[in-house]
Design an enzyme around this catalytic site. Structure first.
Site, PDB file in Angstrom:
ATOM      1  N   PHE A 177      46.319  30.223  27.572  1.00  0.00           N
ATOM      2  CA  PHE A 177      46.392  31.620  27.972  1.00  0.00           C
ATOM      3  C   PHE A 177      45.567  32.445  26.975  1.00  0.00           C
ATOM      4  CE2 PHE A 177      50.825  29.808  28.570  1.00  0.00           C
ATOM      5  CZ  PHE A 177      50.534  29.265  29.807  1.00  0.00           C
ATOM      6  N   ASP A 181      49.092  25.733  23.464  1.00  0.00           N
ATOM      7  CA  ASP A 181      48.993  27.189  23.344  1.00  0.00           C
ATOM      8  C   ASP A 181      50.194  27.730  22.574  1.00  0.00           C
ATOM      9  OD1 ASP A 181      49.756  29.987  24.314  1.00  0.00           O
ATOM     10  OD2 ASP A 181      47.793  29.822  25.249  1.00  0.00           O
ATOM     11  N   ASP A 187      44.131  34.832  24.729  1.00  0.00           N
ATOM     12  CA  ASP A 187      44.553  36.152  24.247  1.00  0.00           C
ATOM     13  C   ASP A 187      43.816  36.481  22.956  1.00  0.00           C
ATOM     14  OD1 ASP A 187      45.716  34.477  22.395  1.00  0.00           O
ATOM     15  OD2 ASP A 187      47.752  35.220  22.665  1.00  0.00           O
ATOM     16  N   ASN A 192      52.987  42.311  30.503  1.00  0.00           N
ATOM     17  CA  ASN A 192      52.813  41.511  29.286  1.00  0.00           C
ATOM     18  C   ASN A 192      51.361  41.520  28.799  1.00  0.00           C
ATOM     19  OD1 ASN A 192      52.985  39.665  27.217  1.00  0.00           O
ATOM     20  ND2 ASN A 192      53.421  37.911  28.535  1.00  0.00           N
TER      21      ASN A 192
END
Length: 322
Positions: A228, A297, A230, A68
């Protein structure tokens, strides 16, 4: 858990950041304007997600989170797209669709023996679709690494880590990072080490979501997970005015120049993303809404699917970590 160092390490970056600026005065307005778009708790139920309420689901999620990362194409290249049940899926959903389809076609993608020896032709069939998935060779390498480590260090089953974690999401994350180099999402910032552990945290969060906080997702400290970090979240935070870039970084991001993994600018973007989500969490709490950072998130990620938050590009960085 005192050795869960993500927040402490990003705080040091935030205090010294030169290219990414945090605007605390924008937290309140962002919540007031967009809080009504906050969906109920995320659900694992989706046509592209595999779930059978057994340990096999955990193993499938692990394979998913090994892979992922980084779905955007190079300029001029088509977006990798998977056709599953007559519908096109790209990005994360393309990955999930390809793995669910693979399981249905008989590929033993949850078996570490298969993962440890998977060939490029087999993986090419699993990912078959329109265009080519980015970083194919890195994904192949990481699947093989994961299979080998499960066989050599974990008794042949990723489930052994759940026994050792004893109901702690943080212990599970630490164990994943400790055993699997491809999950060891860390960087240097000056003389300091910064810990993000994005995909390892996503694995714990995915299991929690899939099992609705029960069975193997029954964690007593799930609320200690961070955002998370990103490339989509900082794009949204930038449009909300919660973060901004220096003129030099802004020009590089908006002209789609690649940032080097682990560069000062890239580390600052990710660190400020984690920090901003924590501040948003506190902002919601001040209004009487107790939310976890992964929940916020997910809220920001959903906002990022709307055109209003795609006016300017997200930063580009080829990496296996997000």
């Amino acid at each position: 858990m005192s050795d869960f160092q993500v927040l402490a390490s990003v705080e040091r970056v935030v205090s010294q950041s030169r290219s990414v600026i945090f605007h605390p005065d924008r937290i309140g307005p962002a919540i007031l304007k967009w809080a009504d778009t906050l969906r109920p708790s995320p659900s694992w139920e989706h046509p592209c997600h595999f779930f059978d309420d057994t340990q096999e689901s955990v193993r499938w999620i692990f394979t998913l989170d090994v892979l992922n990362h980084c779905f955007w194409p190079d300029p001029g290249e088509p977006v990798w797209t998977v056709i599953y049940k007559d519908k096109p899926h790209s990005g994360y959903w393309g990955l999930a669709a390809s793995l669910k389809r693979a399981l249905e076609q008989g590929f033993p993608i949850t078996d570490p023996h298969f993962l440890s020896t998977v060939g490029s032709s087999e993986l090419d069939k699993i990912f078959s679709g329109l265009g080519t998935i980015p970083m194919f060779e890195e994904r192949l390498k990481n699947l093989r690494e994961a299979g080998r480590i499960i066989l050599s260090e974990l008794g042949g089953d990723i489930m052994s880590l759940f026994d050792a974690a004893s109901g702690s999401a943080l212990r599970l994350v630490k164990a994943i990072v400790s055993h699997f180099p491809s999950f060891r999402d860390e960087a240097r910032y000056g003389t300091q080490r910064v810990y993000f552990w994005k995909r390892a945290q996503i694995f714990a969060s995915d299991v929690f979501t899939a099992f609705q906080g029960g069975k193997w997702g029954k964690f007593h400290d799930n609320d200690r997970l961070t955002a998370f970090a990103d490339y989509k979240l900082p794009q949204v935070l930038r449009e909300l005015g919660v973060i901004s870039y220096s003129a030099q970084l802004e020009a590089r991001v908006d002209s789609i120049q690649f940032l080097q993994p682990g560069s000062e600018e890239e580390v600052e973007i990710r660190a400020m993303t984690v920090w901003a989500v924590e501040e948003l969490r506190k902002g919601f709490e001040d209004l009487g809404r107790k939310l976890t950072s992964p929940r916020i998130d997910n809220w920001l990620w959903q906002l990022g699917q709307e055109g209003a938050f795609r006016k300017r590009p997200y930063h580009r960085c080829r990496t296996i970590f997000y």
